[in-house]
Design a protein around this motif. Structure first.
Motif, PDB file in Angstrom:
ATOM      1  N   ASN A  53       0.830  -1.213   0.000  1.00 44.40           N
ATOM      2  CA  ASN A  53       0.000   0.000   0.000  1.00 44.40           C
ATOM      3  C   ASN A  53       0.861   1.259   0.000  1.00 44.40           C
ATOM      4  O   ASN A  53       0.477   2.290   0.557  1.00 44.40           O
ATOM      5  CB  ASN A  53      -0.936  -0.004   1.211  1.00 44.40           C
ATOM      6  CG  ASN A  53      -1.877  -1.169   1.173  1.00 44.40           C
ATOM      7  OD1 ASN A  53      -2.648  -1.316   0.231  1.00 44.40           O
ATOM      8  ND2 ASN A  53      -1.809  -2.029   2.171  1.00 44.40           N
ATOM      9  N   ASP A  54       2.003   1.195  -0.640  1.00 45.89           N
ATOM     10  CA  ASP A  54       2.948   2.307  -0.664  1.00 45.89           C
ATOM     11  C   ASP A  54       2.502   3.350  -1.684  1.00 45.89           C
ATOM     12  O   ASP A  54       2.387   3.062  -2.868  1.00 45.89           O
ATOM     13  CB  ASP A  54       4.343   1.780  -1.023  1.00 45.89           C
ATOM     14  CG  ASP A  54       5.440   2.794  -0.813  1.00 45.89           C
ATOM     15  OD1 ASP A  54       5.145   4.014  -0.851  1.00 45.89           O
ATOM     16  OD2 ASP A  54       6.591   2.381  -0.629  1.00 45.89           O
ATOM     17  N   SER A  55       2.252   4.576  -1.221  1.00 42.33           N
ATOM     18  CA  SER A  55       1.831   5.639  -2.139  1.00 42.33           C
ATOM     19  C   SER A  55       3.031   6.326  -2.793  1.00 42.33           C
ATOM     20  O   SER A  55       2.901   6.955  -3.832  1.00 42.33           O
ATOM     21  CB  SER A  55       0.976   6.672  -1.396  1.00 42.33           C
ATOM     22  OG  SER A  55       1.729   7.243  -0.335  1.00 42.33           O
ATOM     23  N   ARG A  56       4.222   6.199  -2.203  1.00 42.78           N
ATOM     24  CA  ARG A  56       5.426   6.821  -2.781  1.00 42.78           C
ATOM     25  C   ARG A  56       6.065   5.956  -3.866  1.00 42.78           C
ATOM     26  O   ARG A  56       6.601   6.474  -4.833  1.00 42.78           O
ATOM     27  CB  ARG A  56       6.460   7.082  -1.692  1.00 42.78           C
ATOM     28  CG  ARG A  56       6.044   8.141  -0.726  1.00 42.78           C
ATOM     29  CD  ARG A  56       7.220   8.481   0.162  1.00 42.78           C
ATOM     30  NE  ARG A  56       6.770   8.639   1.525  1.00 42.78           N
ATOM     31  CZ  ARG A  56       7.545   8.684   2.568  1.00 42.78           C
ATOM     32  NH1 ARG A  56       8.843   8.545   2.427  1.00 42.78           N
ATOM     33  NH2 ARG A  56       7.062   8.842   3.768  1.00 42.78           N
ATOM     34  N   CYS A  57       6.057   4.654  -3.654  1.00 39.93           N
ATOM     35  CA  CYS A  57       6.608   3.688  -4.620  1.00 39.93           C
ATOM     36  C   CYS A  57       5.520   2.649  -4.875  1.00 39.93           C
ATOM     37  O   CYS A  57       5.526   1.579  -4.265  1.00 39.93           O
ATOM     38  CB  CYS A  57       7.857   3.008  -4.061  1.00 39.93           C
ATOM     39  SG  CYS A  57       9.165   4.139  -3.599  1.00 39.93           S
ATOM     40  N   PRO A  58       4.575   2.957  -5.731  1.00 42.36           N
ATOM     41  CA  PRO A  58       3.421   2.069  -5.930  1.00 42.36           C
ATOM     42  C   PRO A  58       3.826   0.648  -6.327  1.00 42.36           C
ATOM     43  O   PRO A  58       4.782   0.444  -7.075  1.00 42.36           O
ATOM     44  CB  PRO A  58       2.644   2.750  -7.056  1.00 42.36           C
ATOM     45  CG  PRO A  58       3.068   4.191  -7.002  1.00 42.36           C
ATOM     46  CD  PRO A  58       4.493   4.156  -6.558  1.00 42.36           C
ATOM     47  N   LEU A  59       3.081  -0.305  -5.807  1.00 44.94           N
ATOM     48  CA  LEU A  59       3.345  -1.719  -6.039  1.00 44.94           C
ATOM     49  C   LEU A  59       3.475  -2.029  -7.529  1.00 44.94           C
ATOM     50  O   LEU A  59       4.398  -2.730  -7.946  1.00 44.94           O
ATOM     51  CB  LEU A  59       2.229  -2.566  -5.408  1.00 44.94           C
ATOM     52  CG  LEU A  59       2.301  -4.066  -5.639  1.00 44.94           C
ATOM     53  CD1 LEU A  59       3.558  -4.650  -5.015  1.00 44.94           C
ATOM     54  CD2 LEU A  59       1.060  -4.740  -5.071  1.00 44.94           C
ATOM     55  N   ARG A  60       2.576  -1.511  -8.339  1.00 46.51           N
ATOM     56  CA  ARG A  60       2.603  -1.810  -9.770  1.00 46.51           C
ATOM     57  C   ARG A  60       3.912  -1.349 -10.420  1.00 46.51           C
ATOM     58  O   ARG A  60       4.497  -2.052 -11.230  1.00 46.51           O
ATOM     59  CB  ARG A  60       1.405  -1.163 -10.452  1.00 46.51           C
ATOM     60  CG  ARG A  60       1.146  -1.740 -11.824  1.00 46.51           C
ATOM     61  CD  ARG A  60      -0.131  -1.215 -12.418  1.00 46.51           C
ATOM     62  NE  ARG A  60       0.248  -0.081 -13.248  1.00 46.51           N
ATOM     63  CZ  ARG A  60      -0.504   0.962 -13.507  1.00 46.51           C
ATOM     64  NH1 ARG A  60      -1.703   1.037 -13.004  1.00 46.51           N
ATOM     65  NH2 ARG A  60      -0.092   1.922 -14.273  1.00 46.51           N
ATOM     66  N   GLN A  61       4.398  -0.177 -10.037  1.00 43.70           N
ATOM     67  CA  GLN A  61       5.649   0.320 -10.601  1.00 43.70           C
ATOM     68  C   GLN A  61       6.838  -0.507 -10.125  1.00 43.70           C
ATOM     69  O   GLN A  61       7.738  -0.825 -10.909  1.00 43.70           O
ATOM     70  CB  GLN A  61       5.860   1.784 -10.233  1.00 43.70           C
ATOM     71  CG  GLN A  61       4.931   2.721 -10.957  1.00 43.70           C
ATOM     72  CD  GLN A  61       5.169   4.170 -10.564  1.00 43.70           C
ATOM     73  OE1 GLN A  61       6.141   4.497  -9.895  1.00 43.70           O
ATOM     74  NE2 GLN A  61       4.260   5.041 -10.979  1.00 43.70           N
ATOM     75  N   ALA A  62       6.844  -0.851  -8.852  1.00 51.69           N
ATOM     76  CA  ALA A  62       7.932  -1.669  -8.324  1.00 51.69           C
ATOM     77  C   ALA A  62       7.953  -3.029  -9.004  1.00 51.69           C
ATOM     78  O   ALA A  62       9.020  -3.538  -9.384  1.00 51.69           O
ATOM     79  CB  ALA A  62       7.783  -1.821  -6.805  1.00 51.69           C
ATOM     80  N   MET A  63       6.782  -3.621  -9.194  1.00 49.70           N
ATOM     81  CA  MET A  63       6.723  -4.940  -9.823  1.00 49.70           C
ATOM     82  C   MET A  63       7.098  -4.882 -11.309  1.00 49.70           C
ATOM     83  O   MET A  63       7.611  -5.859 -11.855  1.00 49.70           O
ATOM     84  CB  MET A  63       5.342  -5.561  -9.626  1.00 49.70           C
ATOM     85  CG  MET A  63       5.045  -5.919  -8.166  1.00 49.70           C
ATOM     86  SD  MET A  63       6.323  -6.923  -7.360  1.00 49.70           S
ATOM     87  CE  MET A  63       6.222  -8.420  -8.310  1.00 49.70           C
ATOM     88  N   ALA A  64       6.897  -3.744 -11.952  1.00 47.62           N
ATOM     89  CA  ALA A  64       7.341  -3.599 -13.344  1.00 47.62           C
ATOM     90  C   ALA A  64       8.863  -3.702 -13.414  1.00 47.62           C
ATOM     91  O   ALA A  64       9.417  -4.329 -14.318  1.00 47.62           O
ATOM     92  CB  ALA A  64       6.862  -2.268 -13.924  1.00 47.62           C
ATOM     93  N   PHE A  65       9.548  -3.121 -12.436  1.00 48.55           N
ATOM     94  CA  PHE A  65      11.010  -3.222 -12.380  1.00 48.55           C
ATOM     95  C   PHE A  65      11.421  -4.664 -12.116  1.00 48.55           C
ATOM     96  O   PHE A  65      12.322  -5.202 -12.760  1.00 48.55           O
ATOM     97  CB  PHE A  65      11.558  -2.290 -11.300  1.00 48.55           C
ATOM     98  CG  PHE A  65      13.030  -2.050 -11.411  1.00 48.55           C
ATOM     99  CD1 PHE A  65      13.518  -0.974 -12.139  1.00 48.55           C
ATOM    100  CD2 PHE A  65      13.935  -2.892 -10.791  1.00 48.55           C
ATOM    101  CE1 PHE A  65      14.888  -0.749 -12.246  1.00 48.55           C
ATOM    102  CE2 PHE A  65      15.298  -2.678 -10.890  1.00 48.55           C
ATOM    103  CZ  PHE A  65      15.776  -1.601 -11.621  1.00 48.55           C
ATOM    104  N   VAL A  66      10.746  -5.311 -11.175  1.00 49.58           N
ATOM    105  CA  VAL A  66      11.012  -6.722 -10.877  1.00 49.58           C
ATOM    106  C   VAL A  66      10.799  -7.573 -12.131  1.00 49.58           C
ATOM    107  O   VAL A  66      11.625  -8.433 -12.458  1.00 49.58           O
ATOM    108  CB  VAL A  66      10.107  -7.220  -9.722  1.00 49.58           C
ATOM    109  CG1 VAL A  66      10.178  -8.726  -9.575  1.00 49.58           C
ATOM    110  CG2 VAL A  66      10.479  -6.529  -8.415  1.00 49.58           C
ATOM    111  N   ASP A  67       9.732  -7.321 -12.845  1.00 47.59           N
ATOM    112  CA  ASP A  67       9.439  -8.073 -14.072  1.00 47.59           C
ATOM    113  C   ASP A  67      10.535  -7.875 -15.117  1.00 47.59           C
ATOM    114  O   ASP A  67      10.884  -8.811 -15.837  1.00 47.59           O
ATOM    115  CB  ASP A  67       8.083  -7.677 -14.649  1.00 47.59           C
ATOM    116  CG  ASP A  67       6.921  -8.140 -13.787  1.00 47.59           C
ATOM    117  OD1 ASP A  67       7.124  -9.039 -12.936  1.00 47.59           O
ATOM    118  OD2 ASP A  67       5.821  -7.592 -13.956  1.00 47.59           O
TER     119      ASP A  67
END
Length: 83
Positions: free
Chosen positions: A22-36
């Protein structure tokens, strides 16, 4: 031009991600795009998800995160031994 996703192909070291769901500064979707992007090139990485936002205020959660970081370092950094 400052979005980390543009530099994913330049990453050389193994990476660990501690991601608040639930991070509003580093949204989950954006972080997971990097992981992907790392996963697509078989780059070594680990993902630890936790249920809070940008940081955890739960002591047990913080201890668990530190343990995960130490285990990651032990696996990926020569000479690091965790008691």
């Amino acid at each position: 031009d400052r979005n980390p996703i543009y530099f994913a192909d330049q990453v050389r070291a193994p990476m660990i991600f501690l991601i608040g769901e639930n991070d509003s500064r580093c949204p989950l979707r954006q972080a997971m795009a990097f992981v992907d992007a790392l996963r697509a090139r078989n780059h070594p990485h680990e993902v630890i998800l936790f249920g809070t936002g940008h940081g955890s205020y739960d002591l047990d959660e913080e201890v668990g995160q530190i343990r995960s970081i130490l285990r990651f370092l032990e696996r990926h950094v020569p000479g690091v031994a965790v008691p």
